[in-house]
Design a protein around this motif. Structure first.
Motif, PDB file in Angstrom:
ATOM      1  N   VAL A 135       5.161  17.750   8.112  1.00 42.10           N
ATOM      2  CA  VAL A 135       5.221  17.956   6.661  1.00 42.10           C
ATOM      3  C   VAL A 135       6.631  18.337   6.236  1.00 42.10           C
ATOM      4  O   VAL A 135       7.146  17.854   5.210  1.00 42.10           O
ATOM      5  CB  VAL A 135       4.200  19.030   6.233  1.00 42.10           C
ATOM      6  N   PHE A 136       7.280  19.201   7.038  1.00 44.81           N
ATOM      7  CA  PHE A 136       8.639  19.616   6.697  1.00 44.81           C
ATOM      8  C   PHE A 136       9.591  18.431   6.720  1.00 44.81           C
ATOM      9  O   PHE A 136      10.416  18.258   5.801  1.00 44.81           O
ATOM     10  CB  PHE A 136       9.106  20.699   7.678  1.00 44.81           C
ATOM     11  N   ARG A 137       9.507  17.610   7.766  1.00 42.87           N
ATOM     12  CA  ARG A 137      10.376  16.441   7.838  1.00 42.87           C
ATOM     13  C   ARG A 137      10.060  15.448   6.717  1.00 42.87           C
ATOM     14  O   ARG A 137      10.969  14.794   6.192  1.00 42.87           O
ATOM     15  CB  ARG A 137      10.227  15.768   9.193  1.00 42.87           C
ATOM     16  N   LEU A 138       8.769  15.331   6.361  1.00 47.93           N
ATOM     17  CA  LEU A 138       8.406  14.455   5.254  1.00 47.93           C
ATOM     18  C   LEU A 138       9.002  14.961   3.947  1.00 47.93           C
ATOM     19  O   LEU A 138       9.511  14.163   3.136  1.00 47.93           O
ATOM     20  CB  LEU A 138       6.880  14.379   5.149  1.00 47.93           C
ATOM     21  N   LEU A 139       8.972  16.278   3.741  1.00 46.71           N
ATOM     22  CA  LEU A 139       9.573  16.842   2.534  1.00 46.71           C
ATOM     23  C   LEU A 139      11.085  16.632   2.527  1.00 46.71           C
ATOM     24  O   LEU A 139      11.678  16.332   1.477  1.00 46.71           O
ATOM     25  CB  LEU A 139       9.244  18.336   2.441  1.00 46.71           C
TER      26      LEU A 139
END
Length: 210
Positions: A135-139
């Motif tokens: 999720v962090f990398r997607l954000l």
């Protein structure tokens, strides 16, 4: 005391003598007295004998209401001697087997606890951490894409103005260029700061993209 009560008291004290022998062997085996500090052995020995004395007196209280006779101490010694000569070797072997069985059961329960509780929790934690990283990398990717889209949109919207400004600049005489350069000189440092900030943001996004 009646004869029957005295007989029951003798049997009880003989049994308590055997009990003291078994309790002392169990205490010595579990506590491992030869491996402990002398002061700790002394303290535990005192506590052990106090507990045994209280237990013997409790049994005596149940049998004959706590009346002491000299022959009761002889009965205790007889029970202890009978245990040492007849039952000690068998009891010690049984005790070792029970300790071995308890250790194996404890190991099996510990392994079962790790398999049923610890490992699933670790697995769930790893999955949760992986999802958080995803999720962090997607954000980060969405932020980078959004900033890049905004930057390109701004460049596209400013392109006609830049083209007009460059055309005017090319047709402007040298004195006019010098005057405009003096006017825009304070904004040169600001533009450099914007460029440095842009490079830092790009490096940070590239680092988290890996």
């Amino acid at each position: 005391m009646s004869i029957s009560i005295q007989f029951y008291t003798m049997l009880a004290m003989i049994g308590m003598g055997g009990w003291i022998g078994m309790a002392f062997d169990t205490y010595s085996r579990l506590f491992k007295r030869h491996e402990r500090a002398h002061w700790l052995v002394f303290v535990n020995d005192v506590l052990f004998w106090v507990v045994q004395a209280l237990f013997v007196f409790y049994v005596l209280l149940l049998v004959n209401e706590g009346e002491l006779r000299f022959y009761l101490f002889l009965a205790l010694l007889c029970g202890y001697a009978a245990y040492q000569s007849l039952l000690r070797s068998s009891y010690v072997r049984l005790l070792e087997r029970l300790i071995w069985l308890a250790a194996r059961v404890g190991q099996a329960l510990a392994e079962l606890f790790r398999a049923v509780v610890v490992r699933p929790l670790v697995f769930v934690g790893q999955i949760g951490l992986a999802l958080l990283l995803f999720v962090f990398r997607l954000l980060v990717w969405a932020t980078r894409f959004g900033l890049l889209a905004v930057w390109r949109t701004i460049r596209l919207l400013l392109a006609p103005f830049v083209w007009v400004a460059m055309s005017i600049w090319r047709r402007m005489p040298p004195p006019g260029r010098t005057m405009v350069a003096k006017i825009l000189r304070p904004f040169k440092g600001f533009a450099g700061q914007i460029e440095n900030t842009k490079e830092k943001i790009g490096m940070w996004l590239a680092k988290w993209r890996k």
